[in-house]
Scaffold this motif. Structure first.
Motif, PDB file in Angstrom:
ATOM      1  N   MET A  80       0.832  -1.205   0.000  1.00 25.93           N
ATOM      2  CA  MET A  80       0.000   0.000   0.000  1.00 25.93           C
ATOM      3  C   MET A  80       0.866   1.255   0.000  1.00 25.93           C
ATOM      4  N   LEU A  81       1.906   1.275   0.824  1.00 22.68           N
ATOM      5  CA  LEU A  81       2.783   2.442   0.885  1.00 22.68           C
ATOM      6  C   LEU A  81       3.567   2.613  -0.406  1.00 22.68           C
ATOM      7  N   ALA A  82       3.977   1.500  -1.021  1.00 26.08           N
ATOM      8  CA  ALA A  82       4.715   1.585  -2.281  1.00 26.08           C
ATOM      9  C   ALA A  82       3.829   2.152  -3.392  1.00 26.08           C
ATOM     10  N   LEU A  83       2.575   1.711  -3.452  1.00 23.99           N
ATOM     11  CA  LEU A  83       1.648   2.244  -4.450  1.00 23.99           C
ATOM     12  C   LEU A  83       1.357   3.717  -4.192  1.00 23.99           C
ATOM     13  N   TYR A  84       1.210   4.064  -2.920  1.00 20.87           N
ATOM     14  CA  TYR A  84       1.000   5.479  -2.603  1.00 20.87           C
ATOM     15  C   TYR A  84       2.226   6.307  -2.970  1.00 20.87           C
ATOM     16  N   GLY A  85       3.415   5.776  -2.721  1.00 21.42           N
ATOM     17  CA  GLY A  85       4.630   6.488  -3.096  1.00 21.42           C
ATOM     18  C   GLY A  85       4.709   6.728  -4.596  1.00 21.42           C
TER      19      GLY A  85
ATOM     20  N   ALA B 156       8.216   8.180  -9.581  1.00 21.85           N
ATOM     21  CA  ALA B 156       7.287   7.157  -9.108  1.00 21.85           C
ATOM     22  C   ALA B 156       7.965   5.796  -8.975  1.00 21.85           C
ATOM     23  N   VAL B 157       8.784   5.426  -9.957  1.00 26.28           N
ATOM     24  CA  VAL B 157       9.490   4.140  -9.896  1.00 26.28           C
ATOM     25  C   VAL B 157      10.475   4.120  -8.729  1.00 26.28           C
ATOM     26  N   THR B 158      11.173   5.230  -8.512  1.00 21.88           N
ATOM     27  CA  THR B 158      12.113   5.309  -7.393  1.00 21.88           C
ATOM     28  C   THR B 158      11.381   5.125  -6.072  1.00 21.88           C
ATOM     29  N   ASN B 159      10.255   5.805  -5.900  1.00 21.71           N
ATOM     30  CA  ASN B 159       9.493   5.672  -4.659  1.00 21.71           C
ATOM     31  C   ASN B 159       9.023   4.243  -4.445  1.00 21.71           C
ATOM     32  N   PHE B 160       8.488   3.640  -5.505  1.00 18.28           N
ATOM     33  CA  PHE B 160       7.962   2.272  -5.384  1.00 18.28           C
ATOM     34  C   PHE B 160       9.081   1.299  -5.027  1.00 18.28           C
ATOM     35  N   ALA B 161      10.212   1.406  -5.720  1.00 14.32           N
ATOM     36  CA  ALA B 161      11.308   0.470  -5.478  1.00 14.32           C
ATOM     37  C   ALA B 161      11.914   0.662  -4.082  1.00 14.32           C
ATOM     38  N   ALA B 162      12.118   1.920  -3.679  1.00 14.15           N
ATOM     39  CA  ALA B 162      12.731   2.177  -2.378  1.00 14.15           C
ATOM     40  C   ALA B 162      11.852   1.695  -1.238  1.00 14.15           C
ATOM     41  N   ILE B 163      10.548   1.957  -1.326  1.00 14.35           N
ATOM     42  CA  ILE B 163       9.644   1.527  -0.257  1.00 14.35           C
ATOM     43  C   ILE B 163       9.507   0.008  -0.242  1.00 14.35           C
ATOM     44  N   THR B 164       9.460  -0.609  -1.411  1.00 16.01           N
ATOM     45  CA  THR B 164       9.336  -2.064  -1.464  1.00 16.01           C
ATOM     46  C   THR B 164      10.561  -2.763  -0.888  1.00 16.01           C
ATOM     47  N   LEU B 165      11.746  -2.271  -1.215  1.00 18.24           N
ATOM     48  CA  LEU B 165      12.977  -2.942  -0.800  1.00 18.24           C
ATOM     49  C   LEU B 165      13.369  -2.613   0.641  1.00 18.24           C
TER      50      LEU B 165
ATOM     51  N   GLY C  90      11.472  -0.529   2.791  1.00 17.27           N
ATOM     52  CA  GLY C  90      10.365  -0.122   3.644  1.00 17.27           C
ATOM     53  C   GLY C  90      10.196  -0.952   4.898  1.00 17.27           C
ATOM     54  N   PRO C  91      10.187  -2.294   4.822  1.00 20.14           N
ATOM     55  CA  PRO C  91       9.991  -3.083   6.046  1.00 20.14           C
ATOM     56  C   PRO C  91      11.019  -2.787   7.130  1.00 20.14           C
ATOM     57  N   ALA C  92      12.292  -2.690   6.750  1.00 22.63           N
ATOM     58  CA  ALA C  92      13.330  -2.420   7.747  1.00 22.63           C
ATOM     59  C   ALA C  92      13.186  -1.014   8.334  1.00 22.63           C
ATOM     60  N   VAL C  93      12.910  -0.021   7.495  1.00 22.25           N
ATOM     61  CA  VAL C  93      12.797   1.353   7.984  1.00 22.25           C
ATOM     62  C   VAL C  93      11.552   1.506   8.852  1.00 22.25           C
ATOM     63  N   LEU C  94      10.454   0.888   8.479  1.00 17.95           N
ATOM     64  CA  LEU C  94       9.255   0.934   9.313  1.00 17.95           C
ATOM     65  C   LEU C  94       9.528   0.342  10.692  1.00 17.95           C
ATOM     66  N   THR C  95      10.277  -0.762  10.734  1.00 16.89           N
ATOM     67  CA  THR C  95      10.611  -1.375  12.017  1.00 16.89           C
ATOM     68  C   THR C  95      11.452  -0.438  12.876  1.00 16.89           C
ATOM     69  N   VAL C  96      12.440   0.200  12.263  1.00 17.24           N
ATOM     70  CA  VAL C  96      13.293   1.138  13.005  1.00 17.24           C
ATOM     71  C   VAL C  96      12.481   2.319  13.508  1.00 17.24           C
ATOM     72  N   PHE C  97      11.645   2.898  12.654  1.00 20.67           N
ATOM     73  CA  PHE C  97      10.835   4.047  13.062  1.00 20.67           C
ATOM     74  C   PHE C  97       9.897   3.676  14.201  1.00 20.67           C
ATOM     75  N   ARG C  98       9.271   2.513  14.124  1.00 20.65           N
ATOM     76  CA  ARG C  98       8.316   2.120  15.163  1.00 20.65           C
ATOM     77  C   ARG C  98       9.026   1.787  16.470  1.00 20.65           C
ATOM     78  N   ARG C  99      10.203   1.189  16.385  1.00 20.23           N
ATOM     79  CA  ARG C  99      10.968   0.945  17.606  1.00 20.23           C
ATOM     80  C   ARG C  99      11.356   2.264  18.262  1.00 20.23           C
TER      81      ARG C  99
END
Length: 276
Positions: free
Chosen positions: A167-172, A229-238, A240-249
């Motif tokens: 969802m975040l990648a598509l929004y990006g 758009a491609v940069t946003n999608f690729a960066a969030i997909t690759l 995103g999970p690790a950065v979301l974990t760091v931000f939430r921690r």
């Protein structure tokens, strides 16, 4: 998964100011379709007037959010992410539309809330403009566009795991196109020969004027926006999970909105000690 509280609390008055800023932003971007020809005395007057108003409104919005809605921990996080965004933006803004700013904006707005995302969009672009010398009449529009990219990310529906990342990648990707679509409006009326079939022509009906702008956007900006758009999608997909974990921690450890209470001193305790 427990969602951490927003880093910046948007109180009713701040929410009203943001709504007013959104309304003014729509007028500022879409003035070629709203302002009658011959108004303000010159063609260049409307964007200059709206640009000054945007700076004023953005300043008011940030001050309203900061008044009781942001503490020192949220302010420190805002400063760090603004500096990171300002530092990495020059690395990708000059080739094929590659943009690295939206990646952090989207993820930070998702984790820390719409108020934080809005403020981060403003401060990131302002700091980047100072570092790269990109200060000009376009800066308020860039700040406003990025502010809404970060804010809208905080309003996305709840999701977890791969669904959230997708969802975040598509929004990006979508925000990459929308950002370019809006920013082109700030200079379209002055960038082409008036005799061109895709140039701004005062006095035309809205539908015909909008068709001209769509043709201008596709002809001049679609490729650049696709790179963003491609940069946003690729960066969030690759990443995103690790950065979301760091931000939430970081959000859990910081406890941005944890209330502070004062307890009565007991035996062996220091009088007046605050407890979160």
């Amino acid at each position: 998964m427990v969602t951490p509280p927003a880093a910046i609390r948007i109180r009713p008055r701040a929410g009203l100011v943001i709504a007013m800023a959104a309304f003014l932003g729509v007028i500022a971007f879409f003035w070629p379709f709203l302002v009658a020809p011959g108004k303000f005395g010159a063609n260049y007057a409307p964007p200059l007037i709206f640009g000054v108003l945007l700076v004023v409104v953005l300043s008011v919005v940030i001050s309203e959010i900061a008044e009781g809605g942001i503490n020192s921990k949220a302010l420190a996080m805002l400063g760090v992410l603004s500096a990171v965004n300002a530092a990495i933006r020059p690395l990708g803004a000059g080739t094929a539309g590659i943009e690295t700013v939206f990646f952090i904006l989207v993820l930070a707005g998702r984790v820390y809330g719409p108020g934080f995302g809005f403020t981060l969009g403003c401060t990131s672009l302002f700091a980047s403009a100072l570092i790269t010398g990109g200060v000009g009449p376009w800066m308020p529009y860039q700040m406003f566009g990025c502010a809404f990219v970060g804010m809208l990310a905080g309003f996305l529906p709840k999701a977890t795991g791969r669904r959230e990342v997708l969802m975040l990648a598509l929004y990006g990707a979508l925000s990459g196109y929308l950002f370019g679509f809006l920013l082109n409006l700030s200079f379209w009326p002055f960038s082409l020969d008036p005799n061109s079939s895709i140039a701004y022509l005062p006095g035309l009906p809205f539908t015909e004027q909008f068709q001209r702008y769509l043709a201008f956007d596709v002809a001049t900006s679609l490729g650049w926006d696709t790179g963003r758009a491609v940069t946003n999608f690729a960066a969030i997909t690759l990443a995103g999970p690790a950065v979301l974990t760091v931000f939430r921690r970081a959000a859990r450890k910081a406890r941005f909105q944890a209330p502070i209470r004062f307890q009565r001193p007991g035996p062996g305790t220091t009088p007046g000690g605050p407890t979160a």
